[in-house]
Design an enzyme around this catalytic site. Structure first.
Site, PDB file in Angstrom:
ATOM      1  N   LYS A  32      16.451   8.954  12.532  1.00  0.00           N
ATOM      2  CA  LYS A  32      16.057   9.642  11.241  1.00  0.00           C
ATOM      3  C   LYS A  32      14.771  10.414  11.386  1.00  0.00           C
ATOM      4  O   LYS A  32      14.598  11.725  10.851  1.00  0.00           O
ATOM      5  CB  LYS A  32      15.772   8.651  10.384  1.00  0.00           C
ATOM      6  N   THR A  33      13.609   9.871  11.855  1.00  0.00           N
ATOM      7  CA  THR A  33      12.297  10.514  11.748  1.00  0.00           C
ATOM      8  C   THR A  33      12.500  11.639  12.773  1.00  0.00           C
ATOM      9  O   THR A  33      11.845  12.562  12.319  1.00  0.00           O
ATOM     10  CB  THR A  33      11.148   9.408  12.244  1.00  0.00           C
ATOM     11  N   ASP A  78      11.776  11.027   2.682  1.00  0.00           N
ATOM     12  CA  ASP A  78      12.029  10.005   3.730  1.00  0.00           C
ATOM     13  C   ASP A  78      12.455   8.948   2.713  1.00  0.00           C
ATOM     14  O   ASP A  78      12.092   8.766   1.612  1.00  0.00           O
ATOM     15  CB  ASP A  78      10.881   9.900   4.528  1.00  0.00           C
ATOM     16  N   GLU A  79      13.411   8.248   3.238  1.00  0.00           N
ATOM     17  CA  GLU A  79      13.864   6.888   2.706  1.00  0.00           C
ATOM     18  C   GLU A  79      14.104   7.019   1.267  1.00  0.00           C
ATOM     19  O   GLU A  79      13.742   6.469   0.462  1.00  0.00           O
ATOM     20  CB  GLU A  79      12.858   5.794   2.584  1.00  0.00           C
TER      21      GLU A  79
END
Length: 880
Positions: A63-64, A251-252
């Site tokens: 993801k990152t 993000d998230e």
DNA sequence: CCCTTACATCTTTTT
DNA sequence: GATGTAAGGG
């Protein structure tokens, strides 16, 4: 232990070779360097720059890497310049990591990304630029929970409300919840506003906000909520940011709350011509074609969300956008890319709305959804166990994680007699790993609740096993840090009453409650800050000579420090203040064990000030960016809660305490029902997916909770693991249990003999309910539920089906936990008539005698003679 | 005003 | 069982 010693991906999960077909490889070869090594889905997520994109990134799927590569791609394609990209994360840690990785990818030049940060820091930043538009000054203070509660306590006192019955903390929680949902005082649903202090809740919220303005302060929630208000009331300001941010990355996303959602939505409504499809918007075009009318539409759109949430009284349906039509098609959302994983949403209790991610396609029409399902972290068995477990959740978008890794070792489940034996067993296993050459940095123990940690600490201390506790109180939440900051805050802004009050008698100066009360009265009467009031009061004879003397001395000191501020470096000033105020001395004289640590922390605080240019800058950021992250990187076992483990990974993960009541947490189940259970299950999923090579689960039969021993039952989550990926082992502790070969049904028959509650009427009724619903059709309770949740049948029958589950049959049917859940669902969906009626006399094991004042399905509100009013399930009371 | 004793409370916690 | 908070005595 037949694990191959080298797995190709281990340790570098984000740098795996491209796993795609020939075409993908060909494309990769043709593309820029930074795209190399991305799999096709990742690459898609990086290269789809136009329009809304939702990247569903399962645990360990890179993801990152996708986020940072996407930014690199935007920049290298010349689609935007660094300051035109808004990139938000939840934690400073995540923001730091992204900056770091970007730096590695791009060479340097990350400093030019001013809008990469947490929701709160970016919100605060914007707010400071336009503070006067929301009745603040740009040097406003950010209050933390402590300040918040103390302020509210004062308000409660002023209103003559008993803060025993209506604790300030509770009000703080309510206000926080409202802010999380984007509700200003006037928008709070009347029913909820009336909940606190007999209808005064709403008014208290309003006066709290007024007080904040007078104090020139904002709490965490305000950093977003006031930002939203700013945008709504000042379209020109909003427009400025809308056209600045060409790309938005989040993000998230599964952890965003309503306020964050609204904020993102406001920013992502691209000022565009009506009817122009999103794909036609080319970079740069957004700047030139600003049409005011459209912006107001964008505004009123969001406004209407809020209106709607006000009208609908219930907290559940208050989520804007839940029922209304999609966003105005003529003002398409621009290039927003949200990355998240609905299966890792574990902050619902803090206001996060999983619905945000579940409804993304609805909210952002034309959104492209990309699933990252290739896991580069865990072995086959671990991944299969985690996937099978999470499949029991109903409300999810659904992903199937895959790995090309070997199966590895099975997930183990170990039962122990009590928590002490559990700690001993885990300690031994860790020592064994250590002997086998495993690095202790690759070992983690993840617990549900922090009280579980102590037992491990005790054990590790006696074993001499190095460990580190991650989490715990934040650095800036420590008393000594907050005291020191309070001094600096009073120097910086004399109107900071909360800070002044905090330190006026620390160290002891003989200025107690009486004096402070006097200052308050004086200040209130003349509408001046406490500090000014103090200055005035020392000129009168209202105070006793002793108090008057020390107060005068204190004022003189502050005057001196303020003067010194002009000519002294801020770090030096801090040292002077701590010294001259007698604060350091106070701790030096303190003989308690942690005094030395506190002095160290103070030194650390002064050291950390060096990173900022001046006192003002330091204070502006301190509450937002200070976090622990204790540097010392010695080899040690990590001990933390499941919550703080999110985003981390370890070769070996130990997961103790898988027992009903603890995990899933009984309280969550009671308060949140099925949604709570699903969140707990996601937590279990997060725990399992932290492991690369070994995941080891534990449950104890006896555990001490709140000081008393109680017998516990293995967690239902253990039943939900697939048997083929799980191995049941015997605890090595060896005490207590005869080795009847694993823990079969017989073992749990034993367990049941401990629990006297199994013969209570409540238990039997619950069991009856349970059996009915187990049978599938027909049960009245079950039928009612199925009507309201049509998709439930399929997934659940699979979930509770007998094939494949590790613990099907035997004890798994005899557990207590599920009944409560089922019972609650029954109450909600069928409105079953309770066998109790109003003002019945009842008896409760714990609370004693009382009478029924309210009935809601099987949930009763009972006024107990001794314990006061409580909500209980009817299973737990008897009519007298 | 400060120190003592009694009492209730008792997940998780990015900012 | 430990810890923090609130009332009472010195």
């Amino acid at each position: 232990m037949t694990e191959p010693s080298k797995l190709p991906h281990r340790g570098v999960p984000e740098h795996q070779p491209a796993a795609g077909g020939i075409a993908a490889r060909a494309r990769a070869a043709a593309g820029p360097q930074y795209l190399n090594g991305l799999n096709p889905e990742q690459r898609d997520a990086v290269e789809t720059l136009d329009g809304p994109v939702l990247v569903l990134a399962g645990a360990g799927t890179g993801k990152t890497r996708v986020l940072t590569t996407r930014i690199a791609h935007i920049l290298s394609q010349g689609r935007a310049r660094p300051h035109e990209i808004l990139s938000v994360t939840f934690t400073n840690k995540a923001a730091r990591e992204m900056k770091l990785r970007l730096g590695q990818m791009l060479g340097q030049a990350v400093e030019g990304m001013p809008w990469l940060g947490t929701f709160h820091s970016i919100g605060g930043r914007i707010l400071r630029f336009h503070a006067e538009l929301v009745q603040l000054k740009s040097n406003f203070t950010v209050l933390d929970v402590d300040d918040q509660v103390r302020l509210l306590k004062q308000l409660l006192q002023a209103e003559n409300i008993d803060d025993k019955r209506w604790p300030a903390r509770m009000l703080a929680g309510l206000i926080d919840g409202w802010k999380n949902r984007g509700l200003t005082p006037s928008q709070v649903p009347a029913g909820e506003a009336a909940m606190f202090a007999n209808g005064k809740g709403g008014k208290l919220y309003a006066t709290y906000q007024e007080r904040l303005k007078i104090l020139n302060a904002a709490d965490f929630g305000d950093l977003l909520l006031e930002n939203i208000r700013l945008f709504r009331e000042n379209p020109d300001v909003l427009r400025q940011y809308q056209s600045r941010f060409k790309f938005i990355l989040v993000d998230e996303y599964q952890d965003t709350n309503v306020a964050q959602y609204l904020w993102l939505r406001l920013l992502s409504q691209a000022p565009a011509r009506p009817g122009v499809p999103l794909s036609a918007i080319i970079p740069g075009a957004t700047e030139s074609s600003v049409i005011p009318g459209r912006i107001e539409d964008a505004n009123s759109d969001v406004q209407s969300h809020i209106e709607e949430s006000r009208d609908s009284g219930s907290a559940l349906s208050a989520h804007p956008g839940m029922t209304e039509a999609p966003a105005t098609p003529s003002s398409p959302p621009k290039n927003i890319c949200c990355v998240g994983d609905d299966d890792q949403s574990i902050y619902g209790w803090r206001g996060a709305e999983v619905d945000n991610i579940l409804r993304f396609e609805h909210d952002f029409p034309g959104a492209k959804v990309i699933r990252l399902e290739r896991n580069y972290r865990s072995t086959g068995h671990i991944l299969a166990a985690a996937s099978h477990l999470i499949a029991h959740n109903e409300g999810r978008l659904g992903k199937t994680l895959r790995t090309e890794d070997v199966d590895g070792e099975k997930v183990t489940v170990t039962g122990s007699w009590d928590s002490e034996e559990e700690a001993r067993a885990i300690g031994e296993e860790i020592e064994e790993l250590q002997r086998a050459g495993d690095n202790l940095n690759e070992v983690a123990i993840l617990v549900r609740a922090s009280f579980q940690m102590r037992e491990f600490e005790d054990r590790f201390v006696t074993l001499g096993l190095p460990y580190r506790v991650i989490g715990g109180p934040r650095f800036y939440e420590r008393a000594e840090i907050r005291d020191a900051l309070a001094y600096l805050r009073v120097i910086n802004s004399p109107a900071d009453d909360l800070a002044f009050e905090r330190i006026v008698n620390v160290p002891k100066r003989g200025l107690g409650d009486a004096t402070v009360q006097l200052l308050h009265d004086h200040a209130r009467k003349r509408r001046m800050p406490l500090f000014e009031a103090a200055r005035a009061v020392v000129e009168t004879d209202e105070l006793k000579p002793k108090a008057r003397g020390s107060l005068r001395e204190l004022i003189l000191q502050f005057d001196r420090w303020r003067a010194q501020r002009e000519v002294t470096a801020h770090t030096e000033l801090a040292e002077i203040v701590l010294d001259e105020s007698g604060y350091t001395e106070m701790w030096q004289k303190d003989r308690s064990a942690d005094a030395a640590g506190r002095l160290d922390n103070l030194k650390e605080l002064v050291r950390s000030m060096e990173e900022f240019e001046n006192l003002q800058g330091f204070l502006e950021h301190i509450s937002l960016v200070m976090d622990r992250d204790g540097g010392a990187e010695e080899e040690a076992v990590s001990l933390m809660t499941l919550h703080s483990a999110k985003g981390l990974e370890f070769d070996n993960v130990f997961l103790p305490g898988w027992e009903e009541g603890l995990f899933p947490s009984q309280r969550t189940l009671d308060e949140q029902g099925r949604a709570g259970l699903e969140e707990e299950r996601r937590l279990a999923h997060v725990g399992l997916t932290r492991a690369r090579r070994r995941a080891k689960l534990y449950f104890a039969t006896n555990r001490r909770i709140h000081g008393t021993w109680s017998t516990t039952i293995p967690s239902r989550f253990l039943d939900e693991l697939p048997s083929q990926n799980v191995e049941i082992t015997e605890s090595k502790g060896g005490s207590g249990w005869g080795g009847s070969g694993g823990y079969g049904p017989s073992r749990f028959d034993n367990v049941e003999s401990f629990g006297s509650s199994y013969s209570t009427p409540g238990w039997q009724r619950a069991q009856a309910n349970r059996n009915r619903s187990q049978g599938g059709r027909g049960g009245q309770a079950r039928g009612g539920f199925e009507e309201s949740q049509s998709s439930f049948t399929g997934s659940r029958s699979d979930a509770s089906g007998s094939r494949g589950d590790a613990f099907s049959g035997g004890f798994s049917r005899n557990k207590r936990g599920p009944m409560v859940i089922e019972g609650e669902l029954v109450a909600k969906s069928t409105g079953t008539v309770s066998e109790f009626s109003l003002s019945d006399r009842v008896f409760h094991e714990k609370f004693g005698y009382g009478h029924v004042v309210k009935i809601d399905g099987n949930k009763l509100t009972i006024a107990f003679d001794k314990a006061g009013e409580k909500k209980v399930l009817d299973n737990f009371v008897k009519r007298t």
